[in-house]
Scaffold this motif. Sequence first.
Motif, mmCIF file in Angstrom:
data_model
loop_
_atom_site.group_PDB
_atom_site.id
_atom_site.type_symbol
_atom_site.label_atom_id
_atom_site.label_comp_id
_atom_site.label_asym_id
_atom_site.label_seq_id
_atom_site.Cartn_x
_atom_site.Cartn_y
_atom_site.Cartn_z
ATOM 1 N N ALA A 44 14.675 -7.453 -46.322
ATOM 2 C CA ALA A 44 15.774 -6.605 -46.789
ATOM 3 C C ALA A 44 17.117 -7.330 -46.882
ATOM 4 O O ALA A 44 18.118 -6.698 -47.213
ATOM 5 N N THR A 45 17.149 -8.609 -46.628
ATOM 6 C CA THR A 45 18.430 -9.320 -46.641
ATOM 7 C C THR A 45 18.707 -9.973 -47.989
ATOM 8 O O THR A 45 17.782 -10.300 -48.725
ATOM 9 N N MET A 46 19.979 -10.163 -48.283
ATOM 10 C CA MET A 46 20.330 -10.890 -49.510
ATOM 11 C C MET A 46 20.385 -12.394 -49.252
ATOM 12 O O MET A 46 20.455 -13.173 -50.182
ATOM 13 N N TYR A 47 20.331 -12.804 -47.980
ATOM 14 C CA TYR A 47 20.357 -14.221 -47.595
ATOM 15 C C TYR A 47 18.962 -14.634 -47.127
ATOM 16 O O TYR A 47 18.778 -15.096 -46.003
ATOM 17 N N LYS A 48 17.994 -14.478 -47.988
ATOM 18 C CA LYS A 48 16.594 -14.649 -47.626
ATOM 19 C C LYS A 48 16.265 -16.060 -47.127
ATOM 20 O O LYS A 48 15.569 -16.221 -46.134
ATOM 21 N N LYS A 49 16.766 -17.092 -47.787
ATOM 22 C CA LYS A 49 16.437 -18.464 -47.406
ATOM 23 C C LYS A 49 16.924 -18.775 -45.989
ATOM 24 O O LYS A 49 16.184 -19.312 -45.168
ATOM 25 N N ALA A 50 18.164 -18.439 -45.699
ATOM 26 C CA ALA A 50 18.715 -18.677 -44.361
ATOM 27 C C ALA A 50 17.976 -17.837 -43.317
ATOM 28 O O ALA A 50 17.642 -18.321 -42.232
ATOM 29 N N CYS A 51 17.715 -16.583 -43.644
ATOM 30 C CA CYS A 51 17.003 -15.697 -42.727
ATOM 31 C C CYS A 51 15.629 -16.262 -42.392
ATOM 32 O O CYS A 51 15.235 -16.330 -41.226
ATOM 33 N N LEU A 52 14.897 -16.692 -43.418
ATOM 34 C CA LEU A 52 13.560 -17.238 -43.190
ATOM 35 C C LEU A 52 13.603 -18.533 -42.378
ATOM 36 O O LEU A 52 12.756 -18.756 -41.511
ATOM 37 N N THR A 53 14.593 -19.368 -42.631
ATOM 38 C CA THR A 53 14.725 -20.619 -41.891
ATOM 39 C C THR A 53 14.898 -20.348 -40.404
ATOM 40 O O THR A 53 14.179 -20.906 -39.565
ATOM 41 N N TYR A 54 15.849 -19.491 -40.059
ATOM 42 C CA TYR A 54 16.117 -19.215 -38.653
ATOM 43 C C TYR A 54 15.033 -18.372 -38.012
ATOM 44 O O TYR A 54 14.665 -18.578 -36.851
ATOM 45 N N CYS A 55 14.487 -17.434 -38.737
ATOM 46 C CA CYS A 55 13.407 -16.614 -38.199
ATOM 47 C C CYS A 55 12.195 -17.474 -37.864
ATOM 48 O O CYS A 55 11.608 -17.343 -36.787
ATOM 49 N N ASN A 56 11.819 -18.370 -38.768
ATOM 50 C CA ASN A 56 10.668 -19.238 -38.509
ATOM 51 C C ASN A 56 10.930 -20.191 -37.345
ATOM 52 O O ASN A 56 10.036 -20.467 -36.546
ATOM 53 N N TYR A 57 12.165 -20.686 -37.216
ATOM 54 C CA TYR A 57 12.534 -21.532 -36.086
ATOM 55 C C TYR A 57 12.371 -20.753 -34.775
ATOM 56 O O TYR A 57 11.763 -21.233 -33.820
ATOM 57 N N CYS A 58 12.911 -19.547 -34.752
ATOM 58 C CA CYS A 58 12.854 -18.719 -33.539
ATOM 59 C C CYS A 58 11.421 -18.321 -33.212
ATOM 60 O O CYS A 58 11.018 -18.318 -32.051
ATOM 61 N N CYS A 59 10.652 -17.992 -34.228
ATOM 62 C CA CYS A 59 9.261 -17.610 -34.015
ATOM 63 C C CYS A 59 8.454 -18.778 -33.462
ATOM 64 O O CYS A 59 7.614 -18.602 -32.584
ATOM 65 N N ALA A 60 8.707 -19.965 -33.957
ATOM 66 C CA ALA A 60 7.987 -21.140 -33.460
ATOM 67 C C ALA A 60 8.278 -21.377 -31.982
ATOM 68 O O ALA A 60 7.408 -21.807 -31.227
ATOM 69 N N LYS A 61 9.499 -21.095 -31.549
ATOM 70 C CA LYS A 61 9.868 -21.268 -30.142
ATOM 71 C C LYS A 61 9.325 -20.142 -29.266
ATOM 72 O O LYS A 61 8.880 -20.373 -28.152
#
Length: 92
Positions: A44-61
Motif C-alpha cells: 500500500a505504499t508509494m515508496y515500494k522500493k525503499a519499503c521492500l529493501t528495509y522490510c527484507n533486511y528486517c525480515c532477514a534479521k
Amino acid sequence: MAKLVCAFLFMLVTSFVIQDVYAGGEGSLKPEECSAACDVRCSATMYKKACLTYCNYCCAKCLCVPSGTYGHKEECPCYANLKTHEGGPKCP
C-alpha cells in the motif's frame, strides 16, 4: 553408565540447538519466505522500493514480518526494535 548419560544429554542439547537454528530467530518465517511477506507489507505504499529493501533486511534479521500493511509491530518485537542511527524505526 556415565558415558551413556553424557551421550544422551549431548543428543538432547544438540536437538534443542538444531531446532532453534531451524526455527530461526524470533519469528517462524524461513528466509526464502521474507520476499512474499514483504510484498504484502509494502503493497500500500508509494515508496515500494525503499519499503521492500528495509522490510527484507528486517525480515532477514528477525524472520518475522507484522501482518497487514501498517502497524501490528507488537507481533514482531525484534522487527519493531530495529532502529536507524538517528533512533527512528528502521522497519516499515
